[in-house]
Every structure is written in C-alpha cells, then in structure tokens.
Design an enzyme around this catalytic site. Structure first.
Site, short mmCIF file in Angstrom:
data_model
loop_
_atom_site.label_atom_id
_atom_site.label_comp_id
_atom_site.label_asym_id
_atom_site.label_seq_id
_atom_site.Cartn_x
_atom_site.Cartn_y
_atom_site.Cartn_z
N THR A 99 -22.51 -111.55 17.46
CA THR A 99 -22.17 -110.14 17.23
C THR A 99 -22.12 -109.48 18.61
O THR A 99 -22.75 -109.97 19.54
CB THR A 99 -23.24 -109.44 16.39
OG1 THR A 99 -24.47 -109.52 17.10
CG2 THR A 99 -23.41 -110.11 15.05
N GLU B 240 -21.16 -111.25 10.31
CA GLU B 240 -22.18 -111.83 9.43
C GLU B 240 -21.66 -112.17 8.04
O GLU B 240 -22.33 -112.84 7.27
CB GLU B 240 -23.37 -110.84 9.28
CG GLU B 240 -24.23 -110.71 10.53
CD GLU B 240 -23.74 -109.63 11.49
OE1 GLU B 240 -22.53 -109.30 11.46
OE2 GLU B 240 -24.55 -109.11 12.26
N LYS C 297 -26.92 -86.51 12.18
CA LYS C 297 -27.98 -85.90 11.37
C LYS C 297 -28.08 -84.43 11.75
O LYS C 297 -28.57 -84.09 12.82
CB LYS C 297 -29.29 -86.65 11.58
CG LYS C 297 -29.12 -88.10 11.16
CD LYS C 297 -30.42 -88.86 11.03
CE LYS C 297 -30.15 -90.18 10.35
NZ LYS C 297 -30.12 -91.34 11.20
N TRP D 81 -26.67 -85.55 6.37
CA TRP D 81 -25.83 -86.47 7.13
C TRP D 81 -24.37 -86.04 7.15
O TRP D 81 -23.81 -85.68 6.12
CB TRP D 81 -25.89 -87.88 6.52
CG TRP D 81 -27.21 -88.56 6.73
CD1 TRP D 81 -28.33 -88.03 7.32
CD2 TRP D 81 -27.54 -89.90 6.37
NE1 TRP D 81 -29.33 -88.97 7.34
CE2 TRP D 81 -28.88 -90.12 6.76
CE3 TRP D 81 -26.83 -90.94 5.75
CZ2 TRP D 81 -29.52 -91.34 6.56
CZ3 TRP D 81 -27.47 -92.15 5.53
CH2 TRP D 81 -28.80 -92.35 5.94
P1 ADP Z 1 -18.94 -105.91 16.09
O1 ADP Z 1 -20.06 -105.13 15.48
O2 ADP Z 1 -19.39 -106.97 16.97
O3 ADP Z 1 -17.81 -105.07 16.56
P2 ADP Z 1 -18.16 -106.87 13.53
O4 ADP Z 1 -16.76 -107.16 13.23
O5 ADP Z 1 -19.16 -107.81 13.05
O6 ADP Z 1 -18.21 -106.79 15.04
O7 ADP Z 1 -18.49 -105.41 13.06
C1 ADP Z 1 -18.78 -105.18 11.72
C2 ADP Z 1 -18.87 -103.71 11.48
O8 ADP Z 1 -17.61 -103.10 11.69
C3 ADP Z 1 -19.23 -103.35 10.08
O9 ADP Z 1 -20.63 -103.44 9.86
C4 ADP Z 1 -18.71 -101.93 9.99
O10 ADP Z 1 -19.60 -101.01 10.57
C5 ADP Z 1 -17.48 -101.98 10.84
N1 ADP Z 1 -16.30 -102.15 9.98
C6 ADP Z 1 -15.65 -103.28 9.70
N2 ADP Z 1 -14.59 -103.03 8.91
C7 ADP Z 1 -14.57 -101.70 8.69
C8 ADP Z 1 -13.73 -100.83 7.94
N3 ADP Z 1 -12.66 -101.26 7.28
N4 ADP Z 1 -14.03 -99.52 7.94
C9 ADP Z 1 -15.11 -99.04 8.60
N5 ADP Z 1 -15.93 -99.82 9.32
C10 ADP Z 1 -15.68 -101.13 9.36
#
Ligand code: ADP
Length: 549
Positions: free
Chosen positions: A185, A330, A439, A444
């Site tokens: 990640t 994940e 916040k 929120w």
């Molecule tokens: P990184 O955090 O390393 O950029 P990830 O692809 O694992 O890579 O990130 C996952 C996160 O990206 C999710 O937990 C979410 O917060 C965000 N995310 C992924 N797809 C979407 C989406 N369609 N809309 C909003 N947030 C998204």
C-alpha cells in the site's frame, strides 16, 4: 462427505496456458519505453515467459522467493509476471512513483532477490543500489542495443537472457494457496505494508472481475489498461485479459491525453481502465482538438471518486459508458461496481446517473457491512455514515510479515478505513477516507462529496477539499480549484454552483484557485501533501487557527 470432483488447483499459470492455446494469435500491442509501437501475441508472450522462468531458475530463484518489477505497462512486464509466478516465485510489483526512500524500504522489507526494471528507472537504481541489501541481480527490460552498461554496472539484459534460455519449463504443480503477488500500500500513514496475494485469490478475483456487472470482459474486447500493473494488479486486467482472450493495448510510459488518444484510435480500443484524473486529462486534450472516439464504448474508473460530471460528459458528448468501481490493494482490488441493478435499470436515465456515480454493489465473492465506532451495524438507509468493512474470497487476512498486527474483527471483516453509506437498493457510496473527513462542530463533512460537485463546474479541471483548523468549529472546509486552461473564475461563481447541492454548513469557508493539485503515487489527489501546504492557513475571517489553537 466430500465431493467427488477433480482437484484442479486454481493457479495463475493456467490462465496464460489457456490464452496461448485458445487465443494464441490475439495481440498485445505496446508503446515501448524505447519509443516504437510493438506487437506480440499471447502465444509469443507465453513462450518468452517460459524462457524467463528458466533464466530465473538459472539465477537460483526458488519457490517463494520475491522477484520485483519496476516497470510501465508493457508486454515485457506481462512476460515477467507469468515467468515469475509460473515457477512459484512471488511477483512483487514496485511502484516507481513512490519516494525512493519508500522504494528502498519496500525492497528490503520484501527481501527481493532480483529486480526487473525498465530503463527509465536506472538512474534511481544506480543511486540506491547500495541501499538494497537483498538484491542480487538487476535485469533491464530491454535489448542488447539499448543496454548501457555504464548506467547500471553488472546489470543483465532481458532480451539476451531470453535468447540464451530454453522455452521448455514446467509451470504450476504447487498448491493454489501458494503466494503469487506482493503489492505494498502506498503508506499514506506510516510505512507501506505488503499485501501478499495467492494464486487462488487472484484466480477468484479474475473470474469475478470478468462478470457482466463487473468489468464485463469478453474475447472480443480490445482493452487499454492505463491503470499501472503496480497499482493493485492493474485492477486484475493482467489476468482477466488473457483469461478472456481480449486484445491488450499497453501504453508504456506515455500516459498523457495525446498519447492515450492516439493509441485508442489506432488500435481500436473498446474498453479502458484508469483513475479519474487520467480521463480528465484525456478529455481536456480531445476538447482542444475537437476529437471524438471511434471505437471506445466503455471505461472503468476508480481508485478515487469519479465526479458525476465526468460520467455525464463521457455519456452525452462521447457516447461512452463509465462504470465506477471501488476497491483497494487489500481487496485485490475490485470490491464494488456501479452497474445498474434491475431496479436501477428501470429508472429514467437521469436518475440512473446518480447511481452510476456511487461506488456500487458487491459481487457474490465480497461481503460488506457498515459499523459505527462501537462496532454496531448501521442501517442501509443511504444517510447514515459508518466504517466500511469487507470480507471475501480475495480480501486480505494479514499484512506481509504480520505488520499492523491483527487486522480483522471478530467476524473476520477487514476495516477499509473508508467512511461510507449504503442505500436501500444496495449502492454503497464512499463519503470519505476516515482520515480526510472534515470534523466541523462535532459533525462530519464529506470532503469527497464537495470536491466532486465542485469538479463538475464547467470551468473546473480538478478540485480538492481539505479541513483547515478553525478556533470555533475545529475544522472548516477549504476548496482548491484548478481551472481548465484559459479559464478565469471568481469564488462567488463556485459558491453559487455549490449552493443547494450541499448542506449550507458544508459550504467551504474559502475557495482558492491554484495551478497545481498534487497527485500521489497512485494518481490520486494527495491530501496529505495539501494539508501540509495549508497547515498554517488563515481562514478569511482573519483568525489564525494555528496560532489560536
Ligand atoms: P493507495 O491507498 O495506496 O492509493 P489503494 O488503491 O489501495 O491505494 O487505495 C484504496 C483506497 O482508495 C480506498 O480505501 C478508498 O479510500 C479509495 N478509493 C478507491 N476507489 C474509490 C472510489 N471509486 N471512490 C472513492 N474512493 C475510492
């Protein structure tokens, strides 16, 4: 009593075997790092991947060893994946956009023994070679003519290795829970953590992602994965395209609007996948030259929220359907997709758009739930925000080497770190990442919702909202807008545009026009950096929040 069917381990080598045998002539087209467009086929990729397996075996690579790649989306990169995983080694995709310190940390943490790299990253590797203790060999993904021995002393040439190696190699034969891929990640909080996929989980992800309500892949598609192979398996396309027999078009290092448009048109791309910012860049280029798509029909976008305006523009001006997907490293990554359910398909097109803009519904292999901070399940009423938790056939159980400790709750659900709502028809909507939510006065504000609406303003190219410290309300929203080239605007225009579309108290306290909205290593708006830039920002009433505490 056990069933009496065959034991057919779900190992990923079977996918490329299938593509070689049943879609052998289907093309993989690459814009090479060296410049030209090159064409190969699944049959050739299969043969060359086997040669690489032999080369790795000759270098002493054993099952379970980590072999890293630092590459753009190219056919050579595809060959390395299958060459590595076919012999039971682990393909560790490094993200070149991370800071070098993070790349070194990850290489050491994973104990990578070999790195296969594109020439673009040689200067970085040359500089950092001494900091990568476990790496024994570097293989440059190029041919002898483009090998510059001085650029990386002792490095091996990919094409020469393939020439010297036999194409006969037995793949598979291990159990389906064997590790196949490793992806870290991006470490927006703390050190990056490793997600270790197995053959079985990636295989199940492949089958799921090909379904009609997911990416709907068939052998007739020509697919452009703009999403990098180092970003959560290119959303699984490196497996699902050969599984379906789809033609692949790989953009190499050129991800700008002009280069992508040229590839889409010249190769007849029908389906493409990329984060929303890529689509914005592409459309900006097309608007400039008055271009249209001749073959592109569908796109998938995710990784960050897709603004409703982008879905509308693609539909109305370009005849392209955008499917919005949510997922994370994940979750392999596809967790939900916003395809219309039967009930949504029956609605008028304008209302359908509202559902397409949400992150969508889970496939059969994924379970979702919403919980409050005390672990109580929350209703699917479309209003109540909660922590989004996930469980399923290809969801993480623990991080590599146990980092982060126990990450599942008592029911084996993983907390995604996202805040979401789920509405009565089952459509999940991410309202924020828990660390980005604003916040204000104990309530929120969804930064994502405000920035998505703002990004829909006709003059806006991109928008970002962060919380800025406020003496009375704790935090208040600050909206940053990057305008389209040549546009000018006033904050009042944007305030008027937001008025009525968001709750009154969500209205940003200030709207600033900026030249740059920084993107992180996976192409998403880098909120951490923006917060850092504006940490001492004074809100317009003259208060200096940092000073007043
Ligand atoms: P990184 O955090 O390393 O950029 P990830 O692809 O694992 O890579 O990130 C996952 C996160 O990206 C999710 O937990 C979410 O917060 C965000 N995310 C992924 N797809 C979407 C989406 N369609 N809309 C909003 N947030 C998204």
């Amino acid at each position: 009593m056990l069933g009496l069917m065959q034991d057919w381990p779900l190992t990923l080598d079977k996918i490329l075997d299938h593509a070689r045998t049943w879609h052998g002539e289907r093309e993989i087209v690459t814009r090479q790092v060296e410049g030209p467009i090159v064409r190969t086929t699944y049959a050739q990729v299969h043969e060359r991947a086997k040669r690489l397996s032999n080369a790795l075996l000759a270098l002493g690579i054993n099952p379970g060893d980590r072999v890293a790649t630092l590459g753009w989306n190219t056919a050579r990169h595809l060959e390395t994946w299958y060459g590595i995983i076919g012999i039971g080694a682990v393909c560790h995709t490094l993200n070149p956009r991370l800071f070098v310190e993070q790349i070194c940390y990850i290489v050491n943490h994973a104990a990578d023994r070999v790195i296969l790299t594109d020439t673009s990253f040689l200067p970085m590797l040359l500089e950092q070679r001494g900091n990568m203790q476990t790496v024994e060999h570097l293989i440059v993904l190029t041919d002898a003519d483009h090998m510059d021995d001085a650029a990386l002393p002792g490095a091996l040439c990919f094409e020469s290795l393939l020439e010297e190696s036999s194409p006969d190699c037995v793949w598979g034969g291990f159990e389906e829970n064997t590790a196949a891929g490793l992806c870290y990640t991006s470490g927006t909080t703390g050190n990056p953590k490793g997600v270790l996929y197995s053959h079985r989980t990636n295989f199940l992800h492949t089958l799921t992602s090909m379904q009609v309500d997911m990416l709907a892949l068939s052998g007739r598609e020509t697919v452009l994965p703009v999403v990098p192979m180092c970003h959560a398996n290119a959303w699984g396309l490196t497996y699902s395209c050969p599984a379906a027999g789809a033609k692949m078009v790989l953009p190499g290092p050129k991800l700008d609007g002009e280069s992508l448009y040229e590839l889409i048109e010249s190769e007849g791309v029908t389906f493409a996948a990329a984060v929303p910012t890529v689509w914005q860049g592409l459309l900006q280029h097309m608007r400039g030259i008055g271009a249209k798509f001749s073959t592109l029909k569908r796109v998938a976008a995710g990784g960050s929220a897709v603004p409703e305006g982008l879905i509308r523009t693609l539909r109305d001006d370009y005849g392209v359907t955008l499917t919005h997907a949510w997922g994370m490293t994940e979750t392999s990554p596809l967790g939900t997709e916003s395809s219309p359910s039967a009930a949504v398909a029956a609605l008028d097109v304008e209302t359908q758009l509202k559902y397409r803009a949400k992150q969508g519904r889970p496939p059969v292999t994924i379970q979702l739930k919403l919980e409050d901070d005390e672990g109580r399940e929350l209703p699917h009423d479309g209003v109540t925000f909660g922590r989004l938790k996930v469980k399923g056939a290809y969801v993480i159980g623990e991080y590599f080497r146990g980092d982060g400790g126990k990450i599942l709750d008592d029911d084996n659900f993983f907390d995604t770190g996202d805040v979401a709502t789920i509405e009565p028809m089952g459509y999940m909507q991410i309202t924020d990442r828990s660390k980005d939510v604003i916040k204000s006065g104990g309530e929120w504000i969804s930064s994502v919702e405000v920035e998505n609406i703002a990004a829909g303003h006709p003059k806006a190219l991109m928008a970002a909202v962060i919380g800025v410290a406020h003496p009375k309300w704790d935090e208040r929203p600050l909206l940053l807008v990057r305008l389209r080239d040549g546009e000018t605007a006033t904050p009042a225009e944007f305030r008027q545009f937001l008025d009525g579309k968001i709750a009154r108290w969500w209205m940003p306290d200030e709207i600033l026009f900026v030249d740059d909205i920084p993107l992180g290593a996976t192409g998403k708006i880098d909120k951490k950096l923006i917060r850092e830039r504006y940490k001492d920002y004074s809100l317009p009433d003259g208060a200096t929040p940092a000073a007043k505490g």
